[in-house]
Structure formats: structure tokens, C-alpha cells
Design a protein around this motif. Structure first.
Motif, PDB file in Angstrom:
ATOM      1  N   GLN A  69      -3.528  -2.866   2.292  1.00  0.00           N
ATOM      2  CA  GLN A  69      -3.362  -2.053   3.494  1.00  0.00           C
ATOM      3  C   GLN A  69      -3.097  -2.929   4.717  1.00  0.00           C
ATOM      4  O   GLN A  69      -2.260  -2.577   5.561  1.00  0.00           O
ATOM      5  CB  GLN A  69      -4.616  -1.205   3.707  1.00  0.00           C
ATOM      6  N   ASP A  70      -3.796  -4.054   4.807  1.00  0.00           N
ATOM      7  CA  ASP A  70      -3.587  -4.938   5.960  1.00  0.00           C
ATOM      8  C   ASP A  70      -2.189  -5.543   5.970  1.00  0.00           C
ATOM      9  O   ASP A  70      -1.692  -5.942   7.036  1.00  0.00           O
ATOM     10  CB  ASP A  70      -4.623  -6.071   5.952  1.00  0.00           C
ATOM     11  N   ARG A 108      -0.375 -10.380   7.123  1.00  0.00           N
ATOM     12  CA  ARG A 108      -1.384  -9.321   7.207  1.00  0.00           C
ATOM     13  C   ARG A 108      -2.125  -9.461   8.525  1.00  0.00           C
ATOM     14  O   ARG A 108      -2.132 -10.528   9.150  1.00  0.00           O
ATOM     15  CB  ARG A 108      -2.376  -9.437   6.058  1.00  0.00           C
ATOM     16  N   SER A 132       0.645  -0.079  11.740  1.00  0.00           N
ATOM     17  CA  SER A 132      -0.276  -0.390  10.651  1.00  0.00           C
ATOM     18  C   SER A 132      -0.539   0.843   9.800  1.00  0.00           C
ATOM     19  O   SER A 132      -0.602   1.968  10.306  1.00  0.00           O
ATOM     20  CB  SER A 132      -1.589  -0.926  11.223  1.00  0.00           C
ATOM     21  N   SER A 176       0.818  -1.213   0.000  1.00  0.00           N
ATOM     22  CA  SER A 176       0.000   0.000   0.000  1.00  0.00           C
ATOM     23  C   SER A 176       0.848   1.257   0.000  1.00  0.00           C
ATOM     24  O   SER A 176       0.412   2.297  -0.500  1.00  0.00           O
ATOM     25  CB  SER A 176      -0.933   0.012   1.213  1.00  0.00           C
ATOM     26  N   ASN A 187      -3.374   1.209   7.708  1.00  0.00           N
ATOM     27  CA  ASN A 187      -4.791   1.574   7.744  1.00  0.00           C
ATOM     28  C   ASN A 187      -5.328   1.749   9.159  1.00  0.00           C
ATOM     29  O   ASN A 187      -6.487   2.144   9.320  1.00  0.00           O
ATOM     30  CB  ASN A 187      -5.636   0.540   6.984  1.00  0.00           C
ATOM     31  N   TYR A 188      -4.510   1.471  10.158  1.00  0.00           N
ATOM     32  CA  TYR A 188      -4.900   1.734  11.547  1.00  0.00           C
ATOM     33  C   TYR A 188      -3.745   2.457  12.230  1.00  0.00           C
ATOM     34  O   TYR A 188      -3.013   1.872  13.043  1.00  0.00           O
ATOM     35  CB  TYR A 188      -5.242   0.438  12.293  1.00  0.00           C
ATOM     36  N   SER A 234      -7.007  -7.113  -3.428  1.00  0.00           N
ATOM     37  CA  SER A 234      -7.906  -6.042  -2.988  1.00  0.00           C
ATOM     38  C   SER A 234      -7.120  -4.937  -2.295  1.00  0.00           C
ATOM     39  O   SER A 234      -6.002  -5.131  -1.808  1.00  0.00           O
ATOM     40  CB  SER A 234      -8.969  -6.604  -2.035  1.00  0.00           C
ATOM     41  N   SER A 235      -7.735  -3.763  -2.254  1.00  0.00           N
ATOM     42  CA  SER A 235      -7.116  -2.635  -1.568  1.00  0.00           C
ATOM     43  C   SER A 235      -7.015  -2.898  -0.072  1.00  0.00           C
ATOM     44  O   SER A 235      -6.034  -2.509   0.576  1.00  0.00           O
ATOM     45  CB  SER A 235      -7.921  -1.360  -1.834  1.00  0.00           C
ATOM     46  N   LEU A 236      -8.004  -3.567   0.492  1.00  0.00           N
ATOM     47  CA  LEU A 236      -7.967  -3.877   1.916  1.00  0.00           C
ATOM     48  C   LEU A 236      -6.793  -4.793   2.241  1.00  0.00           C
ATOM     49  O   LEU A 236      -6.102  -4.601   3.246  1.00  0.00           O
ATOM     50  CB  LEU A 236      -9.287  -4.532   2.337  1.00  0.00           C
ATOM     51  N   PHE A 237      -6.556  -5.786   1.387  1.00  0.00           N
ATOM     52  CA  PHE A 237      -5.427  -6.688   1.641  1.00  0.00           C
ATOM     53  C   PHE A 237      -4.115  -5.919   1.599  1.00  0.00           C
ATOM     54  O   PHE A 237      -3.230  -6.123   2.448  1.00  0.00           O
ATOM     55  CB  PHE A 237      -5.424  -7.818   0.608  1.00  0.00           C
ATOM     56  N   ARG A 275      -5.673  -9.597  10.433  1.00  0.00           N
ATOM     57  CA  ARG A 275      -7.084  -9.901  10.208  1.00  0.00           C
ATOM     58  C   ARG A 275      -7.742 -10.015  11.560  1.00  0.00           C
ATOM     59  O   ARG A 275      -7.368 -10.860  12.373  1.00  0.00           O
ATOM     60  CB  ARG A 275      -7.239 -11.196   9.416  1.00  0.00           C
TER      61      ARG A 275
END
Length: 278
Positions: free
Chosen positions: A220-221, A201, A239, A185, A241-242, A215-218, A203
């Protein structure tokens, strides 16, 4: 009775005994005749204009006809010229001979064998490139060791990343060795892959090894940014995304927990990147 009939009217007597009709305005018949002549004149003018317009349109259409004939005329000339070219090769062949002449000159030049000799040379260099490619993975293979438990390393076990003691078994050492690559990301950050091509990642805030689903979520994770504590040179991973959540071990399980200003948190969230164990 005869005396009354012969008697003229008393208002305007005439010799014949007839008086004009005073109920109608004089000159109305002339006005009607003038109006009829005016209408006839207008009708004649309109008819003449329409006839002139129709003749002009016909003239334009006739003028357009020669263009279609002229466009067809060259086609007819070409069609008649083609048999003449077959019979007389001079007019057509003088223009078409230049195209075959390059072909006759091309075989004379024949530089094709020379490129063919140069083409095999890249394959000679290609075997050397693959031999160099496996070396970087071996050199970039890393293992991640805990600071407060120096005998324990990140290790993938049953799909989860745990902090385990790694023995001498090849399988255990391979499970504790990763490839550090540019963040999926954010290229300025890190992503980690396993020997079988999976990514680490989070989860449900638990660190696992999973296949990249694109995916974009993957992305970022699976992206973590390195952070260095001011009080030490050890590394912590935040992280993407967090923000504010760092990877730490709790009960030897790698998790993504929010920051806490405590000595325990600093110790659990601090790691050292060392050479790969495999």
C-alpha cells in the motif's frame, strides 16, 4: 378325665372327635401347587428359548465360516496356480503376452527421435525472447520532472527521493530513472522501481527507496494512483492507503501531504512523466 377327652367339641362334632382348622382359608395347598407348576413351565420355556437362540447363533457363525474359507480358497488356488503357470506357460502367458507385445510394437514405432528434433527448436526461439525482454525496460524507463522547477527531477539520494538537478554523470542519471509498473496494491495505479530493484514508498509520509518485504503495508505504501488536475494536464499521485494525501515536494524533499486548495500546493504536487534520463 377319660370322659372329657372322648367328648367332641360342641361347635362341629365329628365321629372321631376332630374338628378342622378354621384359621386357614381352604384350597391354599392347591394354589401353591398350581403356582409351582406355572413357575416350572415358565422356566422350561425360557430354557428352550435360550437354547434355540444359542443354536441359531452357532448356525450363523458356522454359516460365516465358509466365507472365510471361500476367501482363503481362491488364495490357495492362486498359490497352487503360480507353480502350474511356471510349468505350463499357456494359461498365464496368453494373458501376459499382450503387455509385452506393445513393448515390441513401441520400438518399431520409435517416434522419439522426431520429438527430440522438435525439442531443440524452442531453444532457438528462446534466445530471441531474452533479446526482446531488455528492450521494454529501456522503453518504459521514465523520469519524473517537477512542473514549477522544470530543471529538477526525482532522484534517489541516500535512500530518500529528492528533487535534484541532474548532471551528465551516469550515476546521477541512473538514480533519476525509474520503472513504472502496475501498483502492488492496486493494478490500476502505479508503483515505481529503481535500477537496483527497490520500490519508492512513503515512510512517515516521506518518499524513500526501500526493498519489498512482501507485507500488505509495503504494497500500500508503494502504490500511488494518478490524478489529473482540471486546470492543467499535469499529473499528481495520490496515496492508496491515505486518500486525500498527494506526493509533493517541500524544500525539494518528496513528501506525502494532505490536499490544500492553494496555488502553491498545485504547483508542488504537479509532475510530468518524461523519458528516462539514462
Amino acid at each position: 378325665m377319660s370322659a372329657d377327652k372322648s367328648r367332641p367339641p360342641q361347635d362341629r362334632p365329628w365321629e372321631s372327635g376332630w374338628a378342622p382348622d378354621t384359621t386357614r382359608a381352604p384350597g391354599t395347598r392347591r394354589l401353591w401347587l398350581a403356582g409351582a407348576l406355572a413357575l416350572a413351565t415358565i422356566t422350561a420355556c425360557v430354557t428352550a428359548i435360550t437354547v434355540m437362540n444359542s443354536e441359531a447363533e452357532q448356525a450363523e457363525s458356522r454359516a460365516a465360516e465358509p466365507t472365510t474359507l471361500s476367501s482363503s480358497a481362491p488364495g490357495g488356488l492362486i498359490s497352487f496356480a503360480t507353480p502350474s503357470q511356471s510349468g505350463t506357460p499357456k494359461p498365464g502367458t496368453h494373458r501376459r503376452h499382450p503387455s509385452p507385445t506393445p513393448t515390441t510394437s513401441a520400438p518399431k514405432a520409435t517416434p522419439s527421435p522426431k520429438p527430440e528434433k522438435k525439442a531443440p527448436k524452442p531453444p532457438k526461439a528462446s534466445p530471441t525472447t531474452p533479446s526482446k525482454r531488455p528492450k521494454p525496460p529501456a522503453s518504459t524507463g521514465i523520469s519524473i520532472r517537477s512542473v514549477n522547477f522544470p530543471d529538477r527531477y526525482w532522484r534517489v539520494r541516500d535512500g530518500y527521493v529528492r528533487l535534484d538537478q541532474v548532471g551528465s554523470a551516469a550515476g546521477q542519471r541512473e538514480d533519476a530513472t525509474f520503472q513504472r509498473v502496475a501498483g502492488l496494491s492496486d493494478p490500476s495505479c502505479y508503483s515505481f522501481t529503481t535500477a537496483d530493484g527497490r520500490y519508492l514508498r512513503h515512510r512517515s509520509f516521506v518518499l524513500v527507496a526501500d526493498r519489498n518485504d512482501g507485507s500488505s503495508l509495503f504494497r500500500q505504501d508503494a502504490t500511488f494512483c494518478p490524478r489529473v488536475w482540471s486546470r492543467s494536464t499535469t499529473l499528481s499521485l495520490e496515496s492508496v492507503n491515505y486518500p486525500g494525501r498527494f506526493l509533493r515536494h517541500r524544500n525539494f524533499q518528496l513528501r506525502l501531504d494532505p490536499f490544500e486548495n492553494s496555488h502553491r500546493y498545485y504547483s508542488d504536487a504537479s509532475f510530468q512523466i518524461v523519458s528516462g534520463l539514462d
